[in-house]
Scaffold this motif. Structure first.
Motif, PDB file in Angstrom:
ATOM      1  N   GLY A 122       0.766  -1.240   0.000  1.00  0.00           N
ATOM      2  CA  GLY A 122       0.000   0.000   0.000  1.00  0.00           C
ATOM      3  C   GLY A 122       0.791   1.281   0.000  1.00  0.00           C
ATOM      4  N   SER A 123       2.050   1.257  -0.420  1.00  0.00           N
ATOM      5  CA  SER A 123       2.827   2.496  -0.430  1.00  0.00           C
ATOM      6  C   SER A 123       3.798   2.506  -1.604  1.00  0.00           C
ATOM      7  CB  SER A 123       3.602   2.667   0.883  1.00  0.00           C
ATOM      8  OG  SER A 123       4.700   1.767   0.956  1.00  0.00           O
ATOM      9  N   LEU A 124       4.273   3.701  -1.917  1.00  0.00           N
ATOM     10  CA  LEU A 124       5.286   3.872  -2.951  1.00  0.00           C
ATOM     11  C   LEU A 124       6.004   5.184  -2.679  1.00  0.00           C
ATOM     12  CD1 LEU A 124       6.544   2.862  -5.657  1.00  0.00           C
ATOM     13  CD2 LEU A 124       4.866   4.331  -6.822  1.00  0.00           C
ATOM     14  N   ALA A 125       7.334   5.179  -2.833  1.00  0.00           N
ATOM     15  CA  ALA A 125       8.113   6.403  -2.644  1.00  0.00           C
ATOM     16  C   ALA A 125       9.127   6.537  -3.770  1.00  0.00           C
ATOM     17  CB  ALA A 125       8.825   6.391  -1.292  1.00  0.00           C
ATOM     18  N   ALA A 126       9.436   7.792  -4.100  1.00  0.00           N
ATOM     19  CA  ALA A 126      10.452   8.095  -5.114  1.00  0.00           C
ATOM     20  C   ALA A 126      11.653   8.726  -4.431  1.00  0.00           C
ATOM     21  CB  ALA A 126       9.876   9.048  -6.165  1.00  0.00           C
ATOM     22  N   PHE A 127      12.845   8.254  -4.776  1.00  0.00           N
ATOM     23  CA  PHE A 127      14.081   8.754  -4.166  1.00  0.00           C
ATOM     24  C   PHE A 127      15.023   9.271  -5.247  1.00  0.00           C
ATOM     25  CE2 PHE A 127      12.370   5.853  -1.096  1.00  0.00           C
ATOM     26  CZ  PHE A 127      12.718   6.376   0.149  1.00  0.00           C
ATOM     27  N   ASP A 128      15.646  10.394  -4.945  1.00  0.00           N
ATOM     28  CA  ASP A 128      16.747  10.904  -5.761  1.00  0.00           C
ATOM     29  C   ASP A 128      17.995  10.716  -4.912  1.00  0.00           C
ATOM     30  OD1 ASP A 128      18.513  12.186  -7.382  1.00  0.00           O
ATOM     31  OD2 ASP A 128      17.347  14.011  -7.632  1.00  0.00           O
ATOM     32  N   GLY A 129      18.700   9.632  -5.138  1.00  0.00           N
ATOM     33  CA  GLY A 129      19.777   9.248  -4.228  1.00  0.00           C
ATOM     34  C   GLY A 129      19.164   8.837  -2.898  1.00  0.00           C
ATOM     35  N   ASP A 130      19.602   9.478  -1.813  1.00  0.00           N
ATOM     36  CA  ASP A 130      19.061   9.173  -0.487  1.00  0.00           C
ATOM     37  C   ASP A 130      17.904  10.085  -0.104  1.00  0.00           C
ATOM     38  OD1 ASP A 130      20.947   7.159  -0.081  1.00  0.00           O
ATOM     39  OD2 ASP A 130      22.421   8.569   0.750  1.00  0.00           O
ATOM     40  N   VAL A 131      17.552  11.015  -0.975  1.00  0.00           N
ATOM     41  CA  VAL A 131      16.520  12.002  -0.653  1.00  0.00           C
ATOM     42  C   VAL A 131      15.161  11.526  -1.152  1.00  0.00           C
ATOM     43  CG1 VAL A 131      15.737  14.382  -0.992  1.00  0.00           C
ATOM     44  CG2 VAL A 131      18.190  13.881  -0.773  1.00  0.00           C
ATOM     45  N   MET A 132      14.187  11.418  -0.243  1.00  0.00           N
ATOM     46  CA  MET A 132      12.833  11.082  -0.648  1.00  0.00           C
ATOM     47  C   MET A 132      12.196  12.327  -1.269  1.00  0.00           C
ATOM     48  SD  MET A 132       9.539   9.712   1.589  1.00  0.00           S
ATOM     49  CE  MET A 132      10.489   8.464   2.465  1.00  0.00           C
ATOM     50  N   VAL A 133      11.751  12.208  -2.507  1.00  0.00           N
ATOM     51  CA  VAL A 133      11.195  13.370  -3.205  1.00  0.00           C
ATOM     52  C   VAL A 133       9.687  13.257  -3.423  1.00  0.00           C
ATOM     53  CG1 VAL A 133      13.401  13.804  -4.325  1.00  0.00           C
ATOM     54  CG2 VAL A 133      11.665  12.440  -5.521  1.00  0.00           C
ATOM     55  N   GLY A 134       9.109  12.115  -3.097  1.00  0.00           N
ATOM     56  CA  GLY A 134       7.669  11.953  -3.202  1.00  0.00           C
ATOM     57  C   GLY A 134       7.255  10.633  -2.586  1.00  0.00           C
ATOM     58  N   TYR A 135       6.010  10.557  -2.145  1.00  0.00           N
ATOM     59  CA  TYR A 135       5.529   9.304  -1.552  1.00  0.00           C
ATOM     60  C   TYR A 135       4.013   9.262  -1.604  1.00  0.00           C
ATOM     61  CZ  TYR A 135       3.402  11.312   2.616  1.00  0.00           C
ATOM     62  OH  TYR A 135       2.563  12.009   3.462  1.00  0.00           O
ATOM     63  N   MET A 136       3.470   8.067  -1.481  1.00  0.00           N
ATOM     64  CA  MET A 136       2.053   7.870  -1.199  1.00  0.00           C
ATOM     65  C   MET A 136       1.945   6.677  -0.255  1.00  0.00           C
ATOM     66  SD  MET A 136       0.323   5.046  -2.344  1.00  0.00           S
ATOM     67  CE  MET A 136       0.914   3.562  -3.204  1.00  0.00           C
ATOM     68  N   LYS A 137       0.935   6.741   0.606  1.00  0.00           N
ATOM     69  CA  LYS A 137       0.700   5.665   1.573  1.00  0.00           C
ATOM     70  C   LYS A 137      -0.797   5.528   1.775  1.00  0.00           C
ATOM     71  CE  LYS A 137       1.599   6.416   5.967  1.00  0.00           C
ATOM     72  NZ  LYS A 137       0.298   6.184   6.663  1.00  0.00           N
ATOM     73  N   THR A 138      -1.300   4.293   1.776  1.00  0.00           N
ATOM     74  CA  THR A 138      -2.725   4.046   1.968  1.00  0.00           C
ATOM     75  C   THR A 138      -2.955   3.310   3.283  1.00  0.00           C
ATOM     76  OG1 THR A 138      -2.524   1.992   0.698  1.00  0.00           O
ATOM     77  CG2 THR A 138      -3.260   3.959  -0.496  1.00  0.00           C
ATOM     78  N   ASN A 139      -4.084   3.574   3.884  1.00  0.00           N
ATOM     79  CA  ASN A 139      -4.495   2.898   5.117  1.00  0.00           C
ATOM     80  C   ASN A 139      -5.907   2.357   4.935  1.00  0.00           C
ATOM     81  OD1 ASN A 139      -2.418   5.015   6.019  1.00  0.00           O
ATOM     82  ND2 ASN A 139      -2.634   3.758   7.853  1.00  0.00           N
ATOM     83  N   TYR A 140      -6.070   1.054   5.100  1.00  0.00           N
ATOM     84  CA  TYR A 140      -7.404   0.477   4.992  1.00  0.00           C
ATOM     85  C   TYR A 140      -8.082   0.473   6.357  1.00  0.00           C
ATOM     86  CZ  TYR A 140      -5.689  -3.933   7.032  1.00  0.00           C
ATOM     87  OH  TYR A 140      -5.160  -4.871   7.886  1.00  0.00           O
ATOM     88  N   LYS A 141      -9.390   0.245   6.374  1.00  0.00           N
ATOM     89  CA  LYS A 141     -10.151   0.195   7.620  1.00  0.00           C
ATOM     90  C   LYS A 141     -10.300  -1.259   8.059  1.00  0.00           C
ATOM     91  CE  LYS A 141     -11.406   4.625   8.057  1.00  0.00           C
ATOM     92  NZ  LYS A 141     -10.693   5.218   6.920  1.00  0.00           N
ATOM     93  N   PRO A 142      -9.980  -1.577   9.318  1.00  0.00           N
ATOM     94  CA  PRO A 142     -10.145  -2.954   9.769  1.00  0.00           C
ATOM     95  C   PRO A 142     -11.606  -3.370   9.844  1.00  0.00           C
ATOM     96  CG  PRO A 142      -9.541  -1.512  11.583  1.00  0.00           C
ATOM     97  CD  PRO A 142      -9.387  -0.711  10.344  1.00  0.00           C
ATOM     98  N   GLY A 143     -12.487  -2.406  10.120  1.00  0.00           N
ATOM     99  CA  GLY A 143     -13.918  -2.688  10.170  1.00  0.00           C
ATOM    100  C   GLY A 143     -14.665  -1.704   9.291  1.00  0.00           C
ATOM    101  N   ALA A 144     -15.661  -2.176   8.567  1.00  0.00           N
ATOM    102  CA  ALA A 144     -16.439  -1.303   7.696  1.00  0.00           C
ATOM    103  C   ALA A 144     -17.791  -1.937   7.437  1.00  0.00           C
ATOM    104  CB  ALA A 144     -15.710  -1.057   6.382  1.00  0.00           C
TER     105      ALA A 144
END
Length: 324
Positions: free
Chosen positions: A57-79
């Motif tokens: 559920g996540s993805l990040a972009a790195f330029d060398g050691d520097v994180m330049v972008g990310y996304m992260k998802t969180n699901y619901k345990p109950g719905a």
């Protein structure tokens, strides 16, 4: 995956990315100015959330050691009926307008669909993301992927000091501070009081401990209002505090994360009593400001209660939603 910058490295987030994540979020804050600063412990707490599943559920972009972008998802345990997956993310100001945000948003939608299929495949899926209304390019990006504004949230602030109103504790009730003994009553009130609020789902015990009573929780400014006759809890207020915000601004901010009143005790002054008591406690403990986020369409009239208590709106956030 990303044609314009072949030097970027793309991979899922891990708990080892806490420092790089804090650096990225703080770089974003210099331009976006949403009032949030992070340190390594803050971002680590989000990365170890039990309902994040970083590998899927996540993805990040790195330029060398520097994180330049990310996304992260969180699901619901109950719905029930609708499963709302929350997606967070952003791009470093120096790397915007290059297509990174589009890649991350598309990846977030794909990840949300995969998590949904694993955990709540029979329900309707809605993907939510909350962003500051004033941030340049956000509306265009989300609309390009089919998202639409679903809700608006106000960030309100209180100056403390002499602006704290006098509020009475409702007859037959008493205020008590948070303790390990009443922690479960706090969680119960949060789950029951917010079940008629848009987009809310119950917090299980492990999520409550991870998201709420973590290192940012301030038990000395968190209170329960109890019915003295029956002994039943009536309402609660939870306060959080971020050290990184103070380091950046010089102001200690007491953020009222949750203020909830059980249905049987509404319209009896429970919320006003808790807010007034917490404001005075914050002032007495050398906080320089209090803040709260409130749904502009809150069904219990919370906005009016905060205004009466002396809070004023400083900025607005949009909840972008995609119905899948």
């Amino acid at each position: 995956m990303y044609e314009k910058s072949s030097s970027l490295t793309w991979r899922p987030l891990t708990s080892e990315d806490a420092r790089a994540g804090a650096d990225l979020l703080n770089a974003m804050e210099t331009v976006d100015k949403i009032g949030e600063k992070y340190d390594e412990e803050d971002t680590l707490q989000e990365l170890i959330d039990p309902y994040a599943e970083l590998e899927r559920g996540s993805l990040a972009a790195f330029d060398g050691d520097v994180m330049v972008g990310y996304m992260k998802t969180n699901y619901k345990p109950g719905a029930e009926e609708v499963h709302r997956i929350f997606m967070d993310g952003g791009v470093h100001p120096d790397y915007r307008r290059q297509g990174i945000g589009t890649v991350l948003l598309k990846a977030g939608v794909a990840a949300a669909k995969e998590l949904h299929a694993l955990h709540h495949p029979t329900l309707k899926l809605v993907i939510d993301a909350r962003r500051g209304e004033h941030i340049a390019g956000v509306a265009e990006l989300f609309r390009s992927q089919g998202f639409a504004p679903a809700r608006y949230y106000q960030h309100l602030e209180h100056p403390l000091g002499h602006a704290i109103p006098e509020t009475a504790i409702p007859a037959g009730m008493r205020i008590e501070p948070w303790s390990k003994k009443n922690d479960e009553a706090f969680r119960m009130i949060r789950n029951e009081a917010f079940e008629d609020h848009w987009g809310m789902a119950p917090l299980p015990a492990n999520s409550w401990a991870s998201k709420i009573t973590n290192h940012t929780f301030k038990p000395e400014v968190s209170f329960l209002l109890r019915d003295m006759t029956s002994g039943a809890p009536a309402g609660m207020l939870v306060t959080k505090y971020w050290e990184a915000d103070t380091a950046a601004t010089g102001v200690r901010n007491a953020h009222f994360m949750f203020i909830g009143t059980l249905r049987d005790y509404r319209k009896r002054g429970v919320a006003s009593a808790l807010i007034g008591h917490a404001l005075r406690a914050a002032a007495d403990q050398d906080y320089g400001r209090a803040s709260v986020h409130v749904d502009s369409a809150n069904p219990t009239g919370a906005f009016r209660i905060y205004e009466k208590a002396g809070f004023t709106s400083k900025r607005r956030f949009v909840c972008w939603a995609l119905e899948v």
